[in-house]
Design an enzyme around this catalytic site. Structure first.
Site, PDB file in Angstrom:
ATOM      1  N   ASP A  80     -12.903  51.439  20.329  1.00 31.82           N
ATOM      2  CA  ASP A  80     -12.001  50.896  19.314  1.00 31.82           C
ATOM      3  C   ASP A  80     -10.549  51.012  19.737  1.00 31.82           C
ATOM      4  O   ASP A  80     -10.187  51.846  20.570  1.00 31.82           O
ATOM      5  CB  ASP A  80     -12.216  51.588  17.963  1.00 31.82           C
ATOM      6  CG  ASP A  80     -11.865  53.065  17.983  1.00 31.82           C
ATOM      7  OD1 ASP A  80     -12.254  53.759  18.945  1.00 31.82           O
ATOM      8  OD2 ASP A  80     -11.209  53.543  17.037  1.00 31.82           O
ATOM      9  N   GLU A 173     -12.877  56.186  17.234  1.00 34.94           N
ATOM     10  CA  GLU A 173     -12.099  57.367  17.615  1.00 34.94           C
ATOM     11  C   GLU A 173     -10.746  57.366  16.930  1.00 34.94           C
ATOM     12  O   GLU A 173     -10.249  58.415  16.514  1.00 34.94           O
ATOM     13  CB  GLU A 173     -11.927  57.406  19.137  1.00 34.94           C
ATOM     14  CG  GLU A 173     -11.299  58.696  19.675  1.00 34.94           C
ATOM     15  CD  GLU A 173      -9.785  58.645  19.827  1.00 34.94           C
ATOM     16  OE1 GLU A 173      -9.185  59.670  20.191  1.00 34.94           O
ATOM     17  OE2 GLU A 173      -9.174  57.575  19.563  1.00 34.94           O
TER      18      GLU A 173
END
Length: 408
Positions: A80, A173
């Protein structure tokens, strides 16, 4: 290393921004697209035990090519990108042989300037990959992904001796959920490295202790003309709370090992106000003291309020400094430092003024310091990465695998 750049540009073309406040993991569909692409590529490379969990954790193994009791090690990156800046329609610019001065980002007024970012002075002659001034780049952490994938290919093609190499790519994350669904037992590595750092040579094994503080303030609203002795202005109480927080201990006033209080959001009306702080400190005792300070402030400001008006404070720990776990296994850092020196890189041990999946994983039984990627200025339109830095990261990953095999 042409394949390295090709991989990176391919990965950043996918919009994988994560989204806070979403229950599902991964929080966005774009992350699934990259995870499925990586799964396909790992399988094509011949890795074994390739699995993609329902929570979006992708794992795979490059089997050992030498006999013996060699510890399995891991390399981890996240798919991400930050919610803080758009990651849609990323249009990278490649600046070859950077000669200094400002770099125009696209056709607007945005520039990447050495006045604002002095590190550019150290990168003369290198190939810089920048944004077009409209989005982030996604080097955090797609540079890490490209580096791990390229290192796997190098280990295979050059038949470099290594033990079992485990790799994992995680979601979310950037919104603090990346490691919560990570199956350490299934990963089955003795230790690992996240590849999620910054400039060449960075090796990080210390991060903040972190907590969030949510404050709910309930006041009482009446007509201002008849408010004396009756109105309790929740916004005024919020202002008083923030006035009690040490002004010189904010993010913009601190650096290095200094901790801080950060008012991340504040909203409300006379009737109701909400404040959200984050607390950060490297030292556990100071971290606990900061939490106590917030409780004392809320108690002080709330003293003497009408029973129907109140201040409610909730503190939740987010993660802890992984130093206390990593230092129990000094060889993990020794190998990484030796690998860097063998690649003509001087290691720079520095604290992470933030968090990392590796911090949570270290407390889950997988010691996991952080390696550099060669990227800078994450989470914004001035983000960039150097191709030379990415190439160095690949070399270090390969050398770590090689050195670990020599420890048998």
């Amino acid at each position: 290393m042409d394949k390295l750049l090709e991989r990176f540009l391919n990965y950043v073309s996918l919009d994988t921004q994560s989204k806070a406040g979403v229950r599902q993991v991964p929080s966005t569909e774009g992350q699934w697209k990259l995870l499925h692409l990586l799964k396909e590529q790992l399988e094509e490379m011949g890795l074994i035990n390739v699995t993609l969990s329902e929570k979006g954790t992708l794992m795979a193994t490059l089997p050992a090519n030498v006999p013996g009791d060699i510890p399995a090690i891991g390399f981890i990156s996240h798919v991400d990108t930050s919610p803080d800046c758009s990651g849609k329609n990323v249009n990278p610019q490649i600046v070859e042989n950077y000669r200094g001065g400002d770099i125009a980002l696209g056709i607007g007024d945005e520039v990447l300037s050495p006045v604002m970012f002095p590190v550019l002075h150290q990168l003369l002659g290198q190939t810089l990959i920048t944004t077009d001034g409209k989005t982030l780049l996604g080097a955090d952490d797609k540079a890490g992904i490209a580096e791990i994938m390229t290192a796997l290919a190098v280990l295979q093609q050059k038949k470099i001796p290594h033990g079992d190499i485990r790799v994992a790519f995680t979601p979310d994350e950037e919104v603090g959920k990346g490691a919560k669904h990570f199956d350490v037992d299934a990963f089955d590595a003795r230790w690992a490295y996240t590849v999620d750092g910054g400039g060449v040579g960075e090796l990080e094994f210390e991060n903040f202790n972190a907590a969030s503080v949510n404050i709910k303030i309930v006041g009482n609203n009446v007509h201002p003309g008849t408010a004396k002795g009756v109105m309790v202005n929740a916004l005024s109480l919020a202002a008083r709370i923030h006035a009690e927080v040490p002004a010189d201990e904010s993010p913009e006033m601190t650096e290095g090992y200094e901790g801080f209080y950060h008012l991340a959001s504040m909203k409300g009306t006379v009737e109701r106000a909400d404040m959200h702080y984050i607390i950060r400190d490297f030292d556990r005792k100071q971290f606990e003291a900061r939490k106590r300070k917030m409780m004392e402030i809320a108690k002080k400001v709330g003293k003497g309020l009408h029973p129907d008006c109140y201040i409610e404070l909730v503190i939740e720990d987010s993660y802890y400094n992984m130093r206390e776990k990593v230092v129990e296994h000094p060889h993990i850092l020794d190998i990484a430092q030796q690998a860097m020196r063998d690649c003509d890189i001087e290691p720079e041990l520095k604290p992470i003024r933030g968090g990392t999946d590796g911090a949570q994983l270290s407390f889950m039984g997988l010691p996991c310091p952080n390696l550099f990627t060669g990227g800078y200025n994450y989470h914004g339109k001035h983000e960039f990465v150097t191709l030379e830095g990415m190439e160095k990261a690949v070399q270090v990953i390969v050398r770590i695998a090689e050195l670990t095999a020599q420890r048998k």
